[in-house]
Design a protein around this motif. Structure first.
Motif, PDB file in Angstrom:
ATOM      1  N   ILE A 154      10.771  90.244 -26.295  1.00  0.00           N
ATOM      2  CA  ILE A 154      11.404  90.096 -27.605  1.00  0.00           C
ATOM      3  C   ILE A 154      11.388  88.628 -28.036  1.00  0.00           C
ATOM      4  CG2 ILE A 154      13.562  90.362 -28.899  1.00  0.00           C
ATOM      5  CD1 ILE A 154      14.248  92.691 -27.060  1.00  0.00           C
ATOM      6  N   THR A 155      11.634  87.732 -27.091  1.00  0.00           N
ATOM      7  CA  THR A 155      11.762  86.306 -27.414  1.00  0.00           C
ATOM      8  C   THR A 155      10.447  85.685 -27.839  1.00  0.00           C
ATOM      9  OG1 THR A 155      13.576  86.115 -25.809  1.00  0.00           O
ATOM     10  CG2 THR A 155      12.508  84.080 -26.512  1.00  0.00           C
ATOM     11  N   ILE A 156       9.356  86.026 -27.160  1.00  0.00           N
ATOM     12  CA  ILE A 156       8.066  85.365 -27.427  1.00  0.00           C
ATOM     13  C   ILE A 156       7.628  85.513 -28.882  1.00  0.00           C
ATOM     14  CG2 ILE A 156       5.597  85.413 -26.878  1.00  0.00           C
ATOM     15  CD1 ILE A 156       6.403  85.978 -23.968  1.00  0.00           C
ATOM     16  N   PRO A 157       7.580  86.739 -29.450  1.00  0.00           N
ATOM     17  CA  PRO A 157       7.178  86.826 -30.869  1.00  0.00           C
ATOM     18  C   PRO A 157       8.162  86.156 -31.813  1.00  0.00           C
ATOM     19  CG  PRO A 157       7.873  88.974 -30.039  1.00  0.00           C
ATOM     20  CD  PRO A 157       7.753  88.078 -28.860  1.00  0.00           C
ATOM     21  N   VAL A 158       9.466  86.205 -31.473  1.00  0.00           N
ATOM     22  CA  VAL A 158      10.459  85.546 -32.323  1.00  0.00           C
ATOM     23  C   VAL A 158      10.219  84.036 -32.339  1.00  0.00           C
ATOM     24  CG1 VAL A 158      12.921  85.015 -32.584  1.00  0.00           C
ATOM     25  CG2 VAL A 158      12.200  87.335 -32.026  1.00  0.00           C
ATOM     26  N   VAL A 159       9.936  83.465 -31.174  1.00  0.00           N
ATOM     27  CA  VAL A 159       9.645  82.026 -31.096  1.00  0.00           C
ATOM     28  C   VAL A 159       8.381  81.677 -31.872  1.00  0.00           C
ATOM     29  CG1 VAL A 159       8.974  80.166 -29.521  1.00  0.00           C
ATOM     30  CG2 VAL A 159      10.862  81.685 -28.918  1.00  0.00           C
ATOM     31  N   MET A 160       7.347  82.515 -31.765  1.00  0.00           N
ATOM     32  CA  MET A 160       6.105  82.252 -32.478  1.00  0.00           C
ATOM     33  C   MET A 160       6.307  82.316 -33.996  1.00  0.00           C
ATOM     34  SD  MET A 160       4.082  81.552 -30.059  1.00  0.00           S
ATOM     35  CE  MET A 160       2.547  81.457 -30.968  1.00  0.00           C
ATOM     36  N   ILE A 161       7.093  83.299 -34.446  1.00  0.00           N
ATOM     37  CA  ILE A 161       7.378  83.407 -35.885  1.00  0.00           C
ATOM     38  C   ILE A 161       8.182  82.200 -36.361  1.00  0.00           C
ATOM     39  CG2 ILE A 161       8.617  84.752 -37.619  1.00  0.00           C
ATOM     40  CD1 ILE A 161       7.906  87.254 -35.998  1.00  0.00           C
ATOM     41  N   ALA A 162       9.204  81.806 -35.560  1.00  0.00           N
ATOM     42  CA  ALA A 162      10.017  80.650 -35.931  1.00  0.00           C
ATOM     43  C   ALA A 162       9.176  79.381 -35.982  1.00  0.00           C
ATOM     44  CB  ALA A 162      11.163  80.484 -34.927  1.00  0.00           C
ATOM     45  N   ARG A 163       8.258  79.243 -35.026  1.00  0.00           N
ATOM     46  CA  ARG A 163       7.399  78.056 -35.023  1.00  0.00           C
ATOM     47  C   ARG A 163       6.495  78.033 -36.247  1.00  0.00           C
ATOM     48  NH1 ARG A 163       2.960  76.386 -30.345  1.00  0.00           N
ATOM     49  NH2 ARG A 163       2.243  74.482 -31.367  1.00  0.00           N
ATOM     50  N   LYS A 164       5.931  79.187 -36.592  1.00  0.00           N
ATOM     51  CA  LYS A 164       5.058  79.242 -37.755  1.00  0.00           C
ATOM     52  C   LYS A 164       5.823  78.915 -39.031  1.00  0.00           C
ATOM     53  CE  LYS A 164       1.615  82.190 -40.001  1.00  0.00           C
ATOM     54  NZ  LYS A 164       0.925  83.497 -39.988  1.00  0.00           N
ATOM     55  N   PHE A 165       7.050  79.441 -39.139  1.00  0.00           N
ATOM     56  CA  PHE A 165       7.873  79.161 -40.311  1.00  0.00           C
ATOM     57  C   PHE A 165       8.251  77.689 -40.385  1.00  0.00           C
ATOM     58  CE2 PHE A 165      12.220  78.680 -41.994  1.00  0.00           C
ATOM     59  CZ  PHE A 165      12.003  79.081 -43.305  1.00  0.00           C
ATOM     60  N   LEU A 166       8.643  77.104 -39.252  1.00  0.00           N
ATOM     61  CA  LEU A 166       9.037  75.696 -39.239  1.00  0.00           C
ATOM     62  C   LEU A 166       7.853  74.773 -39.489  1.00  0.00           C
ATOM     63  CD1 LEU A 166      11.529  75.777 -36.219  1.00  0.00           C
ATOM     64  CD2 LEU A 166      12.106  75.504 -38.636  1.00  0.00           C
ATOM     65  N   ASP A 167       6.670  75.170 -39.026  1.00  0.00           N
ATOM     66  CA  ASP A 167       5.474  74.359 -39.284  1.00  0.00           C
ATOM     67  C   ASP A 167       5.177  74.269 -40.781  1.00  0.00           C
ATOM     68  OD1 ASP A 167       5.037  73.726 -36.669  1.00  0.00           O
ATOM     69  OD2 ASP A 167       3.602  75.345 -36.302  1.00  0.00           O
ATOM     70  N   LYS A 168       5.473  75.334 -41.525  1.00  0.00           N
ATOM     71  CA  LYS A 168       5.245  75.316 -42.965  1.00  0.00           C
ATOM     72  C   LYS A 168       6.180  74.348 -43.668  1.00  0.00           C
ATOM     73  CE  LYS A 168       3.387  80.000 -43.485  1.00  0.00           C
ATOM     74  NZ  LYS A 168       3.553  81.317 -44.139  1.00  0.00           N
ATOM     75  N   LEU A 169       7.336  74.074 -43.076  1.00  0.00           N
ATOM     76  CA  LEU A 169       8.295  73.148 -43.674  1.00  0.00           C
ATOM     77  C   LEU A 169       7.964  71.686 -43.356  1.00  0.00           C
ATOM     78  CD1 LEU A 169      11.659  75.008 -42.926  1.00  0.00           C
ATOM     79  CD2 LEU A 169      10.286  75.094 -45.018  1.00  0.00           C
ATOM     80  N   ASP A 170       7.038  71.492 -42.428  1.00  0.00           N
ATOM     81  CA  ASP A 170       6.693  70.131 -42.015  1.00  0.00           C
ATOM     82  C   ASP A 170       5.875  69.450 -43.119  1.00  0.00           C
ATOM     83  OD1 ASP A 170       6.179  67.812 -40.704  1.00  0.00           O
ATOM     84  OD2 ASP A 170       5.028  68.713 -39.052  1.00  0.00           O
ATOM     85  N   LYS A 171       6.376  68.318 -43.591  1.00  0.00           N
ATOM     86  CA  LYS A 171       5.688  67.551 -44.639  1.00  0.00           C
ATOM     87  C   LYS A 171       4.626  66.613 -44.059  1.00  0.00           C
ATOM     88  CE  LYS A 171       9.695  67.682 -47.704  1.00  0.00           C
ATOM     89  NZ  LYS A 171      10.663  66.896 -48.495  1.00  0.00           N
ATOM     90  N   GLU A 172       4.493  66.641 -42.716  1.00  0.00           N
ATOM     91  CA  GLU A 172       3.466  65.843 -42.036  1.00  0.00           C
ATOM     92  C   GLU A 172       3.508  64.381 -42.459  1.00  0.00           C
ATOM     93  OE1 GLU A 172      -0.284  67.715 -42.614  1.00  0.00           O
ATOM     94  OE2 GLU A 172       0.247  69.519 -41.471  1.00  0.00           O
ATOM     95  N   VAL A 173       4.702  63.830 -42.338  1.00  0.00           N
ATOM     96  CA  VAL A 173       4.877  62.412 -42.670  1.00  0.00           C
ATOM     97  C   VAL A 173       4.260  61.558 -41.570  1.00  0.00           C
ATOM     98  CG1 VAL A 173       6.560  60.589 -43.086  1.00  0.00           C
ATOM     99  CG2 VAL A 173       6.984  62.903 -43.959  1.00  0.00           C
ATOM    100  N   GLU A 174       3.447  60.617 -41.949  1.00  0.00           N
ATOM    101  CA  GLU A 174       2.795  59.704 -40.996  1.00  0.00           C
ATOM    102  C   GLU A 174       3.304  58.288 -41.209  1.00  0.00           C
ATOM    103  OE1 GLU A 174      -1.399  59.998 -41.314  1.00  0.00           O
ATOM    104  OE2 GLU A 174      -1.488  62.113 -40.720  1.00  0.00           O
ATOM    105  N   PHE A 175       3.600  57.636 -40.110  1.00  0.00           N
ATOM    106  CA  PHE A 175       4.057  56.238 -40.177  1.00  0.00           C
ATOM    107  C   PHE A 175       3.706  55.522 -38.907  1.00  0.00           C
ATOM    108  CE2 PHE A 175       7.531  58.859 -38.649  1.00  0.00           C
ATOM    109  CZ  PHE A 175       7.994  58.189 -37.558  1.00  0.00           C
TER     110      PHE A 175
END
Length: 307
Positions: free
Chosen positions: A286-307
């Protein structure tokens, strides 16, 4: 020195370095193979077995296929296990909504070097140097004796089960700042000074700087903590065992506490281990797909700020 002798000397040196390297990593690899690979493989195999005891005291091992899995799935949808699942989600929600937000605020307070920031930094890290058992004893004494004596109220542990659960969550929130604040503040320390100075020249407020400059820059660290939190929903026992031992009522238990006590409690025997192994595999599935979905969702929120 001739070319052949020089080449032979280089080969001997490299052979010696290779032997040294192999000796250096042999013990860690052996420990990894025994304590991680072998243990986890044995747990997987164990889930498909059953143990019985004959009249002469000898043990019998049988392959039972998916029997243990079916038994746990049936129990998972019963009232007690659903209550444990609810409590696990409450603990995770409080840590996510309260613990993470407050850790970010304290880290930003330290990052901006406001008055008393160094004092708060040391005080927030203090629980990391004290035994959790000692901290629980101190917190329990405050809740059961100090607060009732000062405010003339009953002990907070004398209330309904949901109140006891939130008292434990309060404890976990208070003592859980240390590592989070340290990691977030270290991530903020990597932000270029030119960014914050430019913000000051533009006249942005600390609140705007926090949301538009700091959070995007430390988002990878924040995302890592959020994903780790999701992966620990089913294994977090929230220090319930330290507070109440193995006799807590199911109404305030988490699934992590249930798994912990099933293995640690004196009632656990070899006959119960296959069922517990199957439960762990089901929860992992149960945990593995939930983690993968959460990671995919959080990756979409990443603005990929570089500094």
């Amino acid at each position: 020195m001739s070319v052949s002798k020089k080449g032979e000397a280089i080969r001997k040196k490299r052979t010696g370095e290779l032997i040294f390297y192999c000796c250096l990593i042999a013990i860690p690899l052996l420990q990894y193979a025994i304590m991680y690979v072998a243990v986890n493989l044995n747990s997987i195999v164990l889930a498909f077995k059953s143990y019985g005891v004959n009249q002469d005291g000898t043990a019998t091992v049988q392959w039972v296929g998916l029997v243990n899995f079916k038994a746990f799935v049936q129990e998972f949808f019963q009232a007690e296990m659903l209550q444990r699942l609810k409590n696990s989600l409450i603990v995770y929600g409080c840590r996510l909504g309260v613990g993470t937000f407050l850790a970010l605020l304290f880290a930003y307070y330290i990052f901006r070097s406001f008055k008393g920031s160094q004092f708060f930094r040391y005080m927030l890290m203090l629980p990391s140097f004290i035994s959790p058992v000692v901290l629980v004893m101190i917190f329990t004494y405050v809740v059961e004796y100090a607060i009732p004596a000062i405010f003339s109220v009953r002990s907070l542990f004398d209330g309904p089960p949901i109140q006891q659960l939130f008292v434990v969550i309060l404890y976990n929130t208070l003592v859980g700042f240390g590592s989070g604040v340290l990691m977030y503040s270290n991530a903020m320390a990597r932000i270029p000074v030119s960014l914050t100075e430019y913000g000051k020249l533009e006249g942005i407020s600390p609140i705007r700087e926090f949301f538009t400059v700091v959070l995007p820059c430390i988002y990878p660290t924040l995302e890592t903590f959020l994903i780790i939190g999701v992966s620990q929903i089913f294994i977090d026992q929230a220090n319930l065992y330290t507070f109440f031992g193995g006799s807590t009522h199911f109404s305030i238990q988490t699934i992590g506490y249930w798994l912990y006590t099933q293995v640690l409690d004196g009632r656990a025997t070899m006959s119960s281990y296959p069922y517990i192994s199957a439960a762990g595999l089901v929860l992992s599935a149960i945990t593995i797909p939930v983690v993968m979905i959460a990671r995919k969702f959080l990756d979409k929120l990443d603005k990929e700020v570089e500094f």
